[in-house]
Design a protein around this motif. Structure first.
Motif, PDB file in Angstrom:
ATOM      1  N   GLY A 195      38.783  57.020  24.631  1.00  0.00           N
ATOM      2  CA  GLY A 195      39.280  55.993  23.719  1.00  0.00           C
ATOM      3  C   GLY A 195      40.293  55.033  24.308  1.00  0.00           C
ATOM      4  N   HIS A 196      40.357  54.976  25.635  1.00  0.00           N
ATOM      5  CA  HIS A 196      41.281  54.044  26.280  1.00  0.00           C
ATOM      6  C   HIS A 196      40.597  52.691  26.485  1.00  0.00           C
ATOM      7  N   ASN A 197      41.397  51.655  26.620  1.00  0.00           N
ATOM      8  CA  ASN A 197      40.846  50.325  26.863  1.00  0.00           C
ATOM      9  C   ASN A 197      40.665  50.086  28.357  1.00  0.00           C
ATOM     10  N   ILE A 198      39.738  49.165  28.650  1.00  0.00           N
ATOM     11  CA  ILE A 198      39.356  48.874  30.035  1.00  0.00           C
ATOM     12  C   ILE A 198      39.738  47.445  30.377  1.00  0.00           C
ATOM     13  N   GLY A 199      40.252  47.264  31.588  1.00  0.00           N
ATOM     14  CA  GLY A 199      40.539  45.937  32.103  1.00  0.00           C
ATOM     15  C   GLY A 199      39.879  45.736  33.457  1.00  0.00           C
ATOM     16  N   ASN A 200      39.671  44.481  33.807  1.00  0.00           N
ATOM     17  CA  ASN A 200      39.066  44.092  35.081  1.00  0.00           C
ATOM     18  C   ASN A 200      40.174  43.964  36.135  1.00  0.00           C
ATOM     19  N   HIS A 201      39.937  44.548  37.322  1.00  0.00           N
ATOM     20  CA  HIS A 201      40.904  44.483  38.425  1.00  0.00           C
ATOM     21  C   HIS A 201      40.221  43.979  39.701  1.00  0.00           C
ATOM     22  N   THR A 202      39.190  43.151  39.503  1.00  0.00           N
ATOM     23  CA  THR A 202      38.270  42.640  40.531  1.00  0.00           C
ATOM     24  C   THR A 202      37.384  43.763  41.068  1.00  0.00           C
ATOM     25  N   TYR A 203      36.383  43.381  41.826  1.00  0.00           N
ATOM     26  CA  TYR A 203      35.444  44.386  42.355  1.00  0.00           C
ATOM     27  C   TYR A 203      35.994  45.065  43.604  1.00  0.00           C
ATOM     28  N   ASN A 204      36.740  44.323  44.410  1.00  0.00           N
ATOM     29  CA  ASN A 204      37.214  44.862  45.696  1.00  0.00           C
ATOM     30  C   ASN A 204      38.722  44.760  45.885  1.00  0.00           C
ATOM     31  N   HIS A 205      39.470  44.659  44.785  1.00  0.00           N
ATOM     32  CA  HIS A 205      40.937  44.628  44.864  1.00  0.00           C
ATOM     33  C   HIS A 205      41.428  43.493  45.757  1.00  0.00           C
ATOM     34  N   LEU A 206      40.994  42.295  45.426  1.00  0.00           N
ATOM     35  CA  LEU A 206      41.320  41.130  46.246  1.00  0.00           C
ATOM     36  C   LEU A 206      42.702  40.570  45.907  1.00  0.00           C
ATOM     37  N   LYS A 207      43.421  40.173  46.932  1.00  0.00           N
ATOM     38  CA  LYS A 207      44.710  39.523  46.751  1.00  0.00           C
ATOM     39  C   LYS A 207      44.476  38.026  46.619  1.00  0.00           C
ATOM     40  N   GLY A 208      44.782  37.484  45.437  1.00  0.00           N
ATOM     41  CA  GLY A 208      44.470  36.088  45.141  1.00  0.00           C
ATOM     42  C   GLY A 208      45.079  35.097  46.103  1.00  0.00           C
ATOM     43  N   TRP A 209      46.308  35.339  46.526  1.00  0.00           N
ATOM     44  CA  TRP A 209      46.995  34.395  47.405  1.00  0.00           C
ATOM     45  C   TRP A 209      46.311  34.262  48.760  1.00  0.00           C
ATOM     46  N   LYS A 210      45.549  35.283  49.157  1.00  0.00           N
ATOM     47  CA  LYS A 210      44.907  35.271  50.469  1.00  0.00           C
ATOM     48  C   LYS A 210      43.392  35.125  50.382  1.00  0.00           C
ATOM     49  N   THR A 211      42.902  34.740  49.204  1.00  0.00           N
ATOM     50  CA  THR A 211      41.459  34.648  48.980  1.00  0.00           C
ATOM     51  C   THR A 211      41.121  33.268  48.435  1.00  0.00           C
ATOM     52  N   ASP A 212      40.046  32.663  48.963  1.00  0.00           N
ATOM     53  CA  ASP A 212      39.652  31.361  48.438  1.00  0.00           C
ATOM     54  C   ASP A 212      39.142  31.521  47.007  1.00  0.00           C
ATOM     55  N   ASP A 213      39.221  30.455  46.258  1.00  0.00           N
ATOM     56  CA  ASP A 213      38.956  30.509  44.820  1.00  0.00           C
ATOM     57  C   ASP A 213      37.550  30.991  44.487  1.00  0.00           C
ATOM     58  N   LYS A 214      36.545  30.512  45.211  1.00  0.00           N
ATOM     59  CA  LYS A 214      35.164  30.890  44.894  1.00  0.00           C
ATOM     60  C   LYS A 214      34.937  32.381  45.134  1.00  0.00           C
ATOM     61  N   THR A 215      35.436  32.888  46.257  1.00  0.00           N
ATOM     62  CA  THR A 215      35.288  34.309  46.559  1.00  0.00           C
ATOM     63  C   THR A 215      35.972  35.156  45.490  1.00  0.00           C
ATOM     64  N   TYR A 216      37.154  34.730  45.090  1.00  0.00           N
ATOM     65  CA  TYR A 216      37.913  35.464  44.075  1.00  0.00           C
ATOM     66  C   TYR A 216      37.176  35.458  42.736  1.00  0.00           C
TER      67      TYR A 216
END
Length: 207
Positions: free
Chosen positions: A78-99
């Protein structure tokens, strides 16, 4: 370096993200990042069950693929689920499309309107992309970071981090990961006991 308690200025700079819930509610919002995995996630589920507590699990899509049975345990409890990306990507070091593509890949499994950027690092351009694709998406940050991921932090200090800084409406971050387990195993049952003694309730984040 990391801050246990999120400063008000950072919340103001990113006011379109969710940092805490209402301070009027005597409630704590527990969140667990990076699972689901064997051993650690079932441990968390067992502790939460003892206190009739519900939480939100920000899951990595790749871990869901590897451990679908553990993922089902989280949902069935009964817990809620959130998205944490597929591969734990760091946004600051990832281009927008890949993220964005990585977010979508996880979204195909998770089907949730809750998202937490790994490391809490996300560009404003990435926020814009995600919100355009899912206008009702809630990007969840936190106001208390336990530090359980810090291998140099003693478990006793980790416990004090959460007990000292948690208040009404706090969104608290733990990690159901092997890296964090030494501290999590010590802290979670003790924190739950103390918070319960103080009369707190434990609710999941609403999607």
């Amino acid at each position: 370096m990391y801050l246990v308690k999120t400063p008000w200025l950072l919340k103001k700079l990113y006011s379109n993200l969710i940092w805490n819930q209402s301070r009027n509610n005597h409630c704590i919002y527990l969140t667990f990042d990076d699972g689901p995995i064997p051993i650690v996630t079932p441990f968390v589920l067992n502790i939460l069950k003892q206190y009739n507590a519900k939480a939100t699990f920000f899951c990595i899509g790749d871990n869901v693929s590897k451990h679908p049975d553990v993922f089902e345990q989280v949902k069935n409890a009964g817990h809620n689920i959130g998205n944490h990306t597929y591969n734990h990507l760091k946004g600051w070091k990832t281009d927008d499309k890949t993220y964005f593509d990585n977010f979508l890949k996880a979204d195909e499994q998770l089907h949730t309107n809750l998202f937490r950027p790994p490391y809490g690092r996300i560009k404003k351009s990435q926020i814009k992309l995600l919100k355009k694709a899912k206008p009702d998406l809630n990007i969840i940050m936190w106001d208390v970071l336990s530090g359980d991921f810090d291998i140099n932090l003693k478990p006793e200090a980790c416990l004090q981090n959460v007990l000292k800084h948690t208040e009404n409406g706090s969104i608290v971050v733990f990690h159901d990961s092997l890296k964090a387990f030494e501290r999590l195993e010590y802290v979670l049952p003790r924190a739950m006991e103390e918070w319960s003694r103080r009369g707190y309730e434990f609710s999941p984040l609403a999607p």
